[in-house]
Write a protein that holds these residues in place. Structure first.
Motif, mmCIF file in Angstrom:
data_model
loop_
_atom_site.group_PDB
_atom_site.id
_atom_site.type_symbol
_atom_site.label_atom_id
_atom_site.label_comp_id
_atom_site.label_asym_id
_atom_site.label_seq_id
_atom_site.Cartn_x
_atom_site.Cartn_y
_atom_site.Cartn_z
ATOM 1 N N UNK A 43 0.820 -1.210 0.000
ATOM 2 C CA UNK A 43 0.000 0.000 0.000
ATOM 3 C C UNK A 43 0.855 1.261 0.000
ATOM 4 N N UNK A 44 1.773 1.311 -0.971
ATOM 5 C CA UNK A 44 2.668 2.466 -1.108
ATOM 6 C C UNK A 44 1.908 3.780 -1.175
ATOM 7 N N UNK A 45 0.756 3.768 -1.826
ATOM 8 C CA UNK A 45 0.002 5.006 -2.022
ATOM 9 C C UNK A 45 -1.034 5.243 -0.929
ATOM 10 N N UNK A 46 -1.103 4.368 0.056
ATOM 11 C CA UNK A 46 -2.082 4.519 1.123
ATOM 12 C C UNK A 46 -1.735 5.640 2.090
ATOM 13 N N UNK A 47 -2.659 5.988 2.977
ATOM 14 C CA UNK A 47 -2.500 7.132 3.871
ATOM 15 C C UNK A 47 -1.732 6.858 5.164
ATOM 16 N N UNK A 48 -1.170 5.681 5.314
ATOM 17 C CA UNK A 48 -0.506 5.324 6.574
ATOM 18 C C UNK A 48 0.947 5.777 6.608
ATOM 19 N N UNK A 49 1.497 6.008 7.809
ATOM 20 C CA UNK A 49 2.941 6.195 7.931
ATOM 21 C C UNK A 49 3.627 4.919 7.441
ATOM 22 N N UNK A 50 4.856 5.071 6.922
ATOM 23 C CA UNK A 50 5.485 3.941 6.249
ATOM 24 C C UNK A 50 6.894 3.634 6.762
ATOM 25 N N UNK A 51 7.198 2.353 6.716
ATOM 26 C CA UNK A 51 8.540 1.831 6.928
ATOM 27 C C UNK A 51 8.928 1.235 5.580
ATOM 28 N N UNK A 52 9.966 1.790 4.946
ATOM 29 C CA UNK A 52 10.359 1.307 3.625
ATOM 30 C C UNK A 52 11.437 0.242 3.746
ATOM 31 N N UNK A 53 11.249 -0.859 3.036
ATOM 32 C CA UNK A 53 12.270 -1.905 2.942
ATOM 33 C C UNK A 53 12.865 -1.773 1.543
ATOM 34 N N UNK A 54 14.181 -1.602 1.488
ATOM 35 C CA UNK A 54 14.840 -1.342 0.206
ATOM 36 C C UNK A 54 15.977 -2.322 -0.021
ATOM 37 N N UNK A 55 16.100 -2.760 -1.261
ATOM 38 C CA UNK A 55 17.190 -3.657 -1.659
ATOM 39 C C UNK A 55 17.756 -3.183 -3.002
ATOM 40 N N UNK A 56 19.063 -3.150 -3.099
ATOM 41 C CA UNK A 56 19.779 -2.721 -4.311
ATOM 42 C C UNK A 56 19.258 -3.435 -5.546
ATOM 43 N N UNK A 57 19.068 -2.667 -6.622
ATOM 44 C CA UNK A 57 18.737 -3.229 -7.920
ATOM 45 C C UNK A 57 17.265 -3.448 -8.194
ATOM 46 N N UNK A 58 16.388 -3.146 -7.245
ATOM 47 C CA UNK A 58 14.966 -3.407 -7.462
ATOM 48 C C UNK A 58 14.183 -2.165 -7.875
#
Length: 166
Positions: free
Chosen positions: A102-117
């Motif tokens: 729910x990237x576009x949702x209204x909640x505060x977010x914790x992003x998980x990121x990985x190189x190359x994606x």
């Protein structure tokens, strides 16, 4: 009133599910009752075509439950955009809801990121509180290594105490 919620977002394959399966028990050990919602932007059948539960859903049932000795699966005929109002029904049973996606949702977010994606989302988003990954994070955003589940849990608890999660 709905329980506090945090979206765990990131590109497909970044490790969101892995993080959540490690974070939920850590938060439970700290005394929280945690619910999890898997959000998908893709159409995904809730019931196998032709099954009894699919037929109940097609008949207009207000909800459909599938009960087995392993547990109960409950579905409502409402679009994913209504997930926050649905959570109100569970306000007395959980202290926190973690929403995967729910990237576009209204909640505060914790992003998980990985190189190359894909690019880091946090630089252009005010709603990203922290980033989990091996990367530099923007100013004002907390950064965590993927294996720092205890640190992430402490951060989530602090956000709850501070009223950041709504």
């Amino acid at each position: 009133m709905r329980p506090p919620a945090l979206a765990v977002v990131g590109w497909s394959g970044s490790g969101k599910t892995t993080l959540l399966t490690r974070l939920v028990p850590e938060l439970r050990q700290r005394g929280l009752r945690v619910g999890v919602v898997k959000h998908s932007s893709d159409a995904h059948p809730l019931h196998r075509e032709g099954s009894d539960t699919a037929r109940y859903a097609e008949s207009g049932a207000a909800f459909v439950a599938f009960a087995t000795p392993a547990g109960v699966q409950l579905s409502f005929p409402e679009p994913a955009s209504h997930v926050l109002s649905l959570l109100e029904r569970f306000a007395d049973t959980v202290d926190l809801v973690l929403v995967e996606g729910w990237k576009q949702g209204p909640l505060p977010k914790l992003e998980v990121w990985r190189e190359g994606l894909g690019p880091l989302l946090a630089p252009g988003r005010q709603d990203v509180l922290a980033v989990v990954g091996e990367c530099a994070v923007p100013e004002g955003v907390r950064g965590f290594k993927p294996d720092d589940v205890q640190g992430i849990a402490a951060f989530v608890l602090q956000c709850l105490r501070d009223g950041v999660l709504r």
